[in-house]
Design a protein around this motif. Structure first.
Motif, short mmCIF file in Angstrom:
data_model
loop_
_atom_site.label_atom_id
_atom_site.label_comp_id
_atom_site.label_asym_id
_atom_site.label_seq_id
_atom_site.Cartn_x
_atom_site.Cartn_y
_atom_site.Cartn_z
N ASP A 159 0.81 -1.22 0.00
CA ASP A 159 0.00 0.00 0.00
C ASP A 159 0.84 1.27 0.00
O ASP A 159 0.37 2.34 0.35
N GLY A 160 2.11 1.14 -0.40
CA GLY A 160 2.93 2.33 -0.56
C GLY A 160 4.26 2.28 0.17
O GLY A 160 4.54 1.35 0.94
N LEU A 161 5.07 3.29 -0.07
CA LEU A 161 6.40 3.39 0.53
C LEU A 161 6.30 3.81 1.99
O LEU A 161 5.54 4.71 2.34
N VAL A 162 7.10 3.16 2.84
CA VAL A 162 7.18 3.52 4.24
C VAL A 162 8.59 4.00 4.53
O VAL A 162 9.56 3.26 4.33
N THR A 163 8.71 5.23 4.99
CA THR A 163 10.01 5.79 5.38
C THR A 163 9.87 6.37 6.78
O THR A 163 9.40 7.50 6.95
N PRO A 164 10.24 5.61 7.81
CA PRO A 164 10.10 6.11 9.18
C PRO A 164 10.88 7.39 9.40
O PRO A 164 11.91 7.65 8.77
N GLU A 165 10.35 8.20 10.31
CA GLU A 165 11.00 9.46 10.67
C GLU A 165 12.26 9.22 11.48
O GLU A 165 13.22 10.00 11.40
N ALA A 166 12.28 8.16 12.28
CA ALA A 166 13.43 7.83 13.11
C ALA A 166 13.51 6.31 13.29
O ALA A 166 12.47 5.65 13.40
N VAL A 167 14.71 5.79 13.31
CA VAL A 167 14.95 4.35 13.48
C VAL A 167 16.15 4.18 14.40
O VAL A 167 17.19 4.80 14.19
N SER A 168 16.02 3.35 15.43
CA SER A 168 17.16 3.06 16.29
C SER A 168 17.08 1.61 16.75
O SER A 168 16.01 1.00 16.76
N VAL A 169 18.24 1.06 17.14
CA VAL A 169 18.32 -0.35 17.53
C VAL A 169 19.12 -0.47 18.82
O VAL A 169 20.17 0.16 18.98
N GLU A 170 18.62 -1.28 19.75
CA GLU A 170 19.33 -1.59 20.98
C GLU A 170 19.18 -3.08 21.27
O GLU A 170 18.19 -3.69 20.87
N PRO A 171 20.13 -3.67 22.00
CA PRO A 171 19.99 -5.09 22.37
C PRO A 171 18.73 -5.30 23.22
O PRO A 171 18.41 -4.47 24.08
N GLY A 172 18.02 -6.40 22.98
CA GLY A 172 16.85 -6.72 23.76
C GLY A 172 17.21 -7.38 25.08
O GLY A 172 18.38 -7.72 25.33
N GLU A 173 16.21 -7.57 25.94
CA GLU A 173 16.45 -8.20 27.23
C GLU A 173 16.74 -9.69 27.09
O GLU A 173 17.50 -10.26 27.87
N ARG A 174 16.14 -10.33 26.10
CA ARG A 174 16.36 -11.76 25.88
C ARG A 174 17.54 -11.96 24.93
O ARG A 174 17.82 -11.11 24.08
N PRO A 175 18.25 -13.09 25.07
CA PRO A 175 19.39 -13.35 24.19
C PRO A 175 18.98 -13.37 22.72
O PRO A 175 17.90 -13.84 22.37
N ARG A 176 19.86 -12.82 21.88
CA ARG A 176 19.68 -12.80 20.43
C ARG A 176 18.40 -12.09 20.00
O ARG A 176 17.78 -12.43 19.00
N THR A 177 17.97 -11.10 20.79
CA THR A 177 16.84 -10.26 20.39
C THR A 177 17.28 -8.80 20.38
O THR A 177 18.28 -8.43 21.02
N TRP A 178 16.52 -7.98 19.67
CA TRP A 178 16.82 -6.56 19.55
C TRP A 178 15.54 -5.76 19.74
O TRP A 178 14.46 -6.22 19.40
N ASP A 179 15.71 -4.56 20.28
CA ASP A 179 14.60 -3.61 20.37
C ASP A 179 14.76 -2.58 19.26
O ASP A 179 15.70 -1.77 19.28
N LEU A 180 13.87 -2.66 18.30
CA LEU A 180 13.87 -1.76 17.14
C LEU A 180 12.83 -0.67 17.38
O LEU A 180 11.64 -0.97 17.48
N THR A 181 13.27 0.58 17.52
CA THR A 181 12.36 1.69 17.77
C THR A 181 12.14 2.47 16.48
O THR A 181 13.09 2.89 15.82
N LEU A 182 10.86 2.64 16.12
CA LEU A 182 10.49 3.32 14.88
C LEU A 182 9.50 4.43 15.18
O LEU A 182 8.57 4.24 15.97
N THR A 183 9.67 5.57 14.54
CA THR A 183 8.67 6.63 14.59
C THR A 183 8.14 6.83 13.18
O THR A 183 8.91 7.10 12.25
N ILE A 184 6.84 6.63 13.03
CA ILE A 184 6.19 6.75 11.72
C ILE A 184 5.04 7.74 11.82
O ILE A 184 4.57 8.06 12.91
N ARG A 185 4.57 8.20 10.67
CA ARG A 185 3.49 9.18 10.66
C ARG A 185 2.27 8.71 9.86
O ARG A 185 1.30 9.44 9.77
N GLU A 186 2.33 7.49 9.30
CA GLU A 186 1.23 7.06 8.45
C GLU A 186 0.06 6.46 9.24
O GLU A 186 -1.06 6.92 9.13
#
Length: 241
Positions: A159-186
């Motif tokens: 349904d179209g192009l998605v370009t988040p306003e902000a993207v960041s990555v940090e290690p998650g609490e569980r092994p081999r997981t990540w917390d991906l933070t996204l800010t979107i406006r759609e």
């Protein structure tokens, strides 16, 4: 200003007298009176208490809208009722006539869900043209750094192009997981989940941490609070921008 008071121009706009900008012009021209006195631009009025006239004609103010933020838990439906008997968000919030949600969160997504008795504002805030920023934290598994680079560059969904306003990555609490933070406006249906799937990430958990100026903060899952006057003022500015 009390929680139910509102600026005179906003009150006139909600009463259907004129747009907010035109209402400001009416006030500036001295055509509006509050309790018999000429209104001042920006002054506060109280629905059900103050008597307002425009060119001598009385204006009936609608009741002040109610606004809440719910920390929606996973496994709760954003709907009024469910034929299968599953729990809905309306079992977790105050019983208010006309209360509606501001956009949906899917069944397993958690976090900020706004509810209001102001149906017009709910519609405007979720309309694609509103561009209200929403921040999500997705706990994911997969090649997150490469995926994040793809996301920053923009990802084409059906349904179209998605370009988040902000993207960041940090290690998650569980092994081999990540917390991906996204800010979107759609605010498209299941947008973050579809975006993650498109770049090869498995979503283990998804939490919306903010909707516009309203932050999740320390609100516990399943709990509700009324919006602050500041939050309501900022949302009102988004609606009437």
């Amino acid at each position: 200003m009390s929680d139910t008071a509102m600026r005179i121009q906003r009150a006139l706009a909600r009463a259907g007298v004129a747009s907010r900008r035109k209402a400001e012009e009416l006030v500036a021209a001295g055509r509006v009176r509050v309790n018999g006195e000429v209104a001042r631009t920006g002054q506060s009025v109280e629905p059900g208490v103050d008597k307002i006239t425009v060119d001598g004609k009385a204006v009936e103010l609608p009741p002040a809208a109610k606004w809440y933020v719910l920390h929606k838990p996973a496994g709760v439906l954003t709907t009024a009722s469910d034929p299968q008997g599953r729990k809905t968000v309306f079992e977790l919030v105050p019983k208010e006539p006309g209360l509606t949600y501001v956009g949906r969160l899917d069944y397993m997504t958690e976090g900020v869900l706004l509810l209001t008795t102001d149906g017009d504002a709910a519609h405007l805030l979720t309309h694609p043209s509103s561009q209200v920023p929403r921040t999500y934290v997705a706990t994911v598994r997969g090649s997150v750094k490469a995926a994040a680079a793809q996301i920053r560059a923009g990802v084409e969904l059906e349904d179209g192009l998605v370009t988040p306003e902000a993207v960041s990555v940090e290690p998650g609490e569980r092994p081999r997981t990540w917390d991906l933070t996204l800010t979107i406006r759609e605010g498209r249906t299941r947008e973050v989940r579809r975006l993650c799937e498109e770049v090869g990430l498995e979503v283990l958990r998804l939490v919306r941490t903010s909707f516009g100026p309203v932050q999740l903060g320390a609100l516990e899952p399943g709990m509700t609070r009324a919006l602050t006057t500041k939050e309501r003022t900022l949302l009102d500015a988004l609606v009437h921008s």
